[in-house]
Design a protein around this motif. Structure first.
Motif, mmCIF file in Angstrom:
data_model
loop_
_atom_site.group_PDB
_atom_site.id
_atom_site.type_symbol
_atom_site.label_atom_id
_atom_site.label_comp_id
_atom_site.label_asym_id
_atom_site.label_seq_id
_atom_site.Cartn_x
_atom_site.Cartn_y
_atom_site.Cartn_z
ATOM 1 N N PRO A 79 36.404 48.011 31.315
ATOM 2 C CA PRO A 79 35.108 47.320 31.389
ATOM 3 C C PRO A 79 35.157 45.942 30.741
ATOM 4 O O PRO A 79 35.976 45.674 29.859
ATOM 5 C CB PRO A 79 34.171 48.263 30.602
ATOM 6 C CG PRO A 79 34.830 49.596 30.647
ATOM 7 C CD PRO A 79 36.299 49.311 30.634
ATOM 8 N N ASP A 80 34.256 45.078 31.191
ATOM 9 C CA ASP A 80 34.154 43.773 30.558
ATOM 10 C C ASP A 80 33.493 43.916 29.180
ATOM 11 O O ASP A 80 33.142 45.016 28.751
ATOM 12 C CB ASP A 80 33.406 42.790 31.459
ATOM 13 C CG ASP A 80 31.913 43.093 31.577
ATOM 14 O OD1 ASP A 80 31.456 44.145 31.081
ATOM 15 O OD2 ASP A 80 31.187 42.279 32.181
ATOM 16 N N ALA A 81 33.326 42.812 28.486
ATOM 17 C CA ALA A 81 32.843 42.859 27.107
ATOM 18 C C ALA A 81 31.447 43.459 26.985
ATOM 19 O O ALA A 81 31.098 44.019 25.942
ATOM 20 C CB ALA A 81 32.866 41.455 26.504
ATOM 21 N N ARG A 82 30.642 43.386 28.041
ATOM 22 C CA ARG A 82 29.285 43.963 28.015
ATOM 23 C C ARG A 82 29.242 45.353 28.621
ATOM 24 O O ARG A 82 28.193 45.979 28.666
ATOM 25 C CB ARG A 82 28.327 43.039 28.768
ATOM 26 C CG ARG A 82 28.204 41.646 28.156
ATOM 27 C CD ARG A 82 27.253 40.788 28.962
ATOM 28 N NE ARG A 82 25.915 41.355 28.992
ATOM 29 C CZ ARG A 82 24.961 40.974 29.837
ATOM 30 N NH1 ARG A 82 25.218 40.023 30.736
ATOM 31 N NH2 ARG A 82 23.770 41.519 29.806
ATOM 32 N N ARG A 83 30.371 45.812 29.150
ATOM 33 C CA ARG A 83 30.488 47.103 29.826
ATOM 34 C C ARG A 83 29.580 47.181 31.054
ATOM 35 O O ARG A 83 29.160 48.257 31.448
ATOM 36 C CB ARG A 83 30.194 48.268 28.878
ATOM 37 C CG ARG A 83 31.244 48.472 27.811
ATOM 38 C CD ARG A 83 30.974 49.681 26.928
ATOM 39 N NE ARG A 83 29.859 49.440 26.028
ATOM 40 C CZ ARG A 83 28.687 50.030 26.102
ATOM 41 N NH1 ARG A 83 28.451 50.924 27.045
ATOM 42 N NH2 ARG A 83 27.707 49.753 25.249
ATOM 43 N N GLN A 84 29.319 46.055 31.686
ATOM 44 C CA GLN A 84 28.495 46.039 32.890
ATOM 45 C C GLN A 84 29.288 45.644 34.130
ATOM 46 O O GLN A 84 28.722 45.383 35.176
ATOM 47 C CB GLN A 84 27.298 45.107 32.707
ATOM 48 C CG GLN A 84 26.240 45.689 31.801
ATOM 49 C CD GLN A 84 24.877 45.043 31.998
ATOM 50 O OE1 GLN A 84 24.561 44.041 31.379
ATOM 51 N NE2 GLN A 84 24.072 45.626 32.858
ATOM 52 N N ALA A 85 30.601 45.623 33.993
ATOM 53 C CA ALA A 85 31.490 45.372 35.125
ATOM 54 C C ALA A 85 32.838 46.004 34.818
ATOM 55 O O ALA A 85 33.215 46.160 33.652
ATOM 56 C CB ALA A 85 31.641 43.884 35.385
ATOM 57 N N LEU A 86 33.546 46.370 35.880
ATOM 58 C CA LEU A 86 34.924 46.836 35.733
ATOM 59 C C LEU A 86 35.851 45.687 36.070
ATOM 60 O O LEU A 86 35.733 45.075 37.137
ATOM 61 C CB LEU A 86 35.200 48.019 36.663
ATOM 62 C CG LEU A 86 34.865 49.414 36.158
ATOM 63 C CD1 LEU A 86 35.271 50.453 37.191
ATOM 64 C CD2 LEU A 86 35.526 49.710 34.831
ATOM 65 N N ARG A 87 36.793 45.402 35.174
ATOM 66 C CA ARG A 87 37.787 44.365 35.401
ATOM 67 C C ARG A 87 39.132 45.033 35.685
ATOM 68 O O ARG A 87 39.539 45.949 34.961
ATOM 69 C CB ARG A 87 37.910 43.443 34.200
ATOM 70 C CG ARG A 87 36.623 42.703 33.854
ATOM 71 C CD ARG A 87 36.835 41.731 32.710
ATOM 72 N NE ARG A 87 37.675 40.603 33.120
ATOM 73 C CZ ARG A 87 38.063 39.634 32.299
ATOM 74 N NH1 ARG A 87 37.704 39.650 31.031
ATOM 75 N NH2 ARG A 87 38.819 38.638 32.755
ATOM 76 N N ILE A 88 39.790 44.602 36.743
ATOM 77 C CA ILE A 88 41.121 45.090 37.083
ATOM 78 C C ILE A 88 42.121 43.994 36.746
ATOM 79 O O ILE A 88 41.954 42.845 37.158
ATOM 80 C CB ILE A 88 41.208 45.480 38.569
ATOM 81 C CG1 ILE A 88 40.163 46.561 38.886
ATOM 82 C CG2 ILE A 88 42.604 45.984 38.913
ATOM 83 C CD1 ILE A 88 40.078 46.920 40.357
ATOM 84 N N VAL A 89 43.144 44.357 35.971
ATOM 85 C CA VAL A 89 44.073 43.370 35.431
ATOM 86 C C VAL A 89 45.503 43.832 35.663
ATOM 87 O O VAL A 89 45.825 45.014 35.503
ATOM 88 C CB VAL A 89 43.827 43.159 33.921
ATOM 89 C CG1 VAL A 89 44.798 42.149 33.342
ATOM 90 C CG2 VAL A 89 42.394 42.723 33.669
ATOM 91 N N SER A 90 46.388 42.895 36.016
ATOM 92 C CA SER A 90 47.812 43.166 36.196
ATOM 93 C C SER A 90 48.625 42.370 35.177
ATOM 94 O O SER A 90 48.219 41.285 34.763
ATOM 95 C CB SER A 90 48.268 42.779 37.609
ATOM 96 O OG SER A 90 47.637 43.568 38.589
ATOM 97 N N LEU A 91 49.772 42.934 34.801
ATOM 98 C CA LEU A 91 50.731 42.206 33.969
ATOM 99 C C LEU A 91 51.852 41.736 34.884
ATOM 100 O O LEU A 91 52.691 42.528 35.310
ATOM 101 C CB LEU A 91 51.273 43.107 32.860
ATOM 102 C CG LEU A 91 52.316 42.469 31.928
ATOM 103 C CD1 LEU A 91 51.708 41.313 31.149
ATOM 104 C CD2 LEU A 91 52.874 43.515 30.967
ATOM 105 N N ARG A 92 51.864 40.450 35.192
ATOM 106 C CA ARG A 92 52.842 39.900 36.114
ATOM 107 C C ARG A 92 53.369 38.566 35.566
ATOM 108 O O ARG A 92 52.596 37.751 35.052
ATOM 109 C CB ARG A 92 52.230 39.666 37.500
ATOM 110 C CG ARG A 92 51.607 40.907 38.133
ATOM 111 C CD ARG A 92 52.630 41.956 38.513
ATOM 112 N NE ARG A 92 51.988 43.092 39.165
ATOM 113 C CZ ARG A 92 51.537 44.165 38.537
ATOM 114 N NH1 ARG A 92 51.642 44.251 37.217
ATOM 115 N NH2 ARG A 92 50.977 45.153 39.215
ATOM 116 N N ASP A 93 54.670 38.366 35.700
ATOM 117 C CA ASP A 93 55.298 37.110 35.289
ATOM 118 C C ASP A 93 54.973 36.750 33.847
ATOM 119 O O ASP A 93 54.717 35.602 33.500
ATOM 120 C CB ASP A 93 54.854 35.968 36.215
ATOM 121 C CG ASP A 93 55.188 36.237 37.673
ATOM 122 O OD1 ASP A 93 56.280 36.779 37.929
ATOM 123 O OD2 ASP A 93 54.357 35.933 38.544
#
Length: 337
Positions: free
Chosen positions: A278-292
Motif C-alpha cells: 500500500p501507499d503511505a495513506r493505505r488508499q492505493a496499492l503500489r506494485i514495485v519491481s527491483l530491476r537494474d
C-alpha cells in the motif's frame, strides 16, 4: 490560404487521431467482490490459498470458470508457541535440514512502544532444529523483538533456513536482524543499523529473489506510520547490503496485529517476483519491481477506502489476483486487465 488552412486542419485531425490511438489503457483494475457481510479478516494459506472472514463465517476464494468464487471453509489454525512463548505470537516452519521451527519467547514489558496493540514484546528467539533440539537467543535488557512471528527462509542457498526478525533497541528503534545456527548456538549473523531513535519501527514486506541474481532478498518498510520507505536488502557472506529504496509506503497501522499488508508475486509477467505494498495513506496499492539495481514503480491502483487487512494472493492462469480488505468492510480484487 484555403489550401494552407485545409492542410493545417487535416494535420490537426491526424495528430488528434494519433493521440487518441496512443492513449494508454489502464493495465490493472480493482473490482469489489460481493460478500455475505463486511470482511473482518484475510489469511493467506500456503502458496495459493486465500481465506476471508465475513459475518463470523470463513470462506475460501478460488477461480471457477475464470471468475472468483467463494465456498464456506473452516477457520484457519495458527500454530501457537509452547509455554513461555509470546502470547499472541505464531510459529514459523521450514522444511530444510537446519532450523525447522521458530517463535518468540520470554514476554517482557520493558519497552513501552505498544505499536502492535499492547506493550508485551519478546525478550528471546527460540528455534528448533531437525533433531528436535531447541536453541535460544536472549536479548539484553536494552532490546526486544518487536514482532509477532519470525520468518524462516534460506537466504544463502545452503538449504538451511535463517531467521528473519525485527529487533528493536529501546533507545534507537527497530532494525532488521537475521539469526542462524552457527557453531553450537543460535546467534545474530547480520543486522541493519537501528532507525536512530526510540519508538521508530519497521515491518517486513516480503522475502524473495526480486532481481533474479539467485539469492533471496528481504524487503522492509521503515517507519510505515510516518512516511514509510520501502527498502530491499540482500544477505551475502554474513552481511546485509541495501539494494534499493523508494519512499511513499505503509504496510501497517498503529495498534494492528496484521503485519501482512503486502504481498510478493510476479505481477508484470516477466518471471521475477514483484512487491505489492500500500501507499503511505493505505488508499492505493503500489506494485514495485527491483530491476537494474533500483526499485521501479510498475503500477499504482487507487482504492475507495484504506487497506486494513492482510493481502491475499490468488494465483490464476491469467496471473495473480490480489485480495485486499478495506476499512469499510469491502473485499477488493486487484488484477491485470
Amino acid at each position: 490560404m484555403r489550401c494552407f488552412r485545409a492542410a493545417a486542419l487535416f494535420a490537426f485531425l491526424i495528430a488528434g487521431t494519433h493521440s487518441l490511438a496512443q492513449e494508454p489503457r489502464p493495465a490493472w483494475r480493482a473490482d469489489p467482490v460481493a460478500t455475505a457481510a463486511a470482511v473482518t479478516d484475510i489469511r493467506q494459506i500456503g502458496a495459493a490459498g486465500v481465506l476471508f472472514r465475513a459475518g463470523g463465517q470463513w470462506y475460501r476464494v478460488d477461480t471457477c470458470n475464470g471468475r472468483l468464487c467463494q465456498t464456506p471453509a473452516k477457520a484457519p489454525r495458527l500454530a501457537r508457541p509452547p509455554s513461555g512463548g509470546l502470547p499472541d505470537g505464531g510459529v514459523a516452519t521450514h522444511a530444510g535440514s537446519g532450523i525447522v521451527k521458530a517463535w518468540y519467547g520470554e514476554p517482557t514489558r520493558r519497552y513501552d512502544h505498544g505499536i502492535l496493540g499492547d506493550r508485551i514484546e519478546a525478550g528471546a528467539l527460540v528455534v528448533e532444529d531437525r533433531a528436535g533440539q531447541r536453541h535460544v537467543h536472549r536479548l539484553p535488557e536494552t532490546k526486544v523483538f518487536e514482532d509477532l512471528t519470525p520468518r524462516l527462509a534460506d537466504l544463502d542457498g545452503d538449504e538451511r533456513a535463517e531467521v528473519v526478525t525485527i529487533a528493536t533497541s529501546i533507545d534507537r528503534g527497530a532494525s532488521l536482524a537475521v539469526f542462524g545456527l552457527k557453531g553450537d548456538g543460535l546467534r545474530e549473523v547480520a543486522a541493519t543499523l537501528p532507525i536512530g531513535r526510540t519508538h521508530r519501527w519497521l515491518n517486513v514486506a516480503g522475502i524473495a529473489d526480486f532481481d533474479g541474481d539467485g539469492a533471496r532478498d528481504i524487503a522492509i518498510v521503515t517507519t510505515p506510520h510516518i512516511g514509510g520507505t520501502l527498502q530491499v536488502w540482500s544477505y551475502r557472506s554474513g552481511r546485509l547490503s541495501l539494494k534499493g529504496s523508494l519512499a511513499g509506503f505503509s504496510n501497517h497501522f498503529i495498534g494492528s496485529r496484521n503485519l501482512g499488508l503486502s504481498a510478493v508475486a510476479d505481477a508484470d509477467g516477466d518471471g521475477l517476483p514483484d512487491l505489492v505494498v500500500p501507499d503511505a495513506r493505505r488508499q492505493a496499492l503500489r506494485i514495485v519491481s527491483l530491476r537494474d539495481g533500483a526499485l521501479k514503480p510498475v503500477a499504482n491502483l487507487p482504492l475507495p477506502a484504506r487497506i486494513t487487512h492482510n493481502l491475499g494472493v490468488l494465483r490464476t492462469p491469467k496471473g495473480p489476483v490480489f485480495l485486499a480488505g478495506l476499512e469499510d468492510g469491502t473485499l477488493v480484487a486487484v488484477r491485470r486487465q
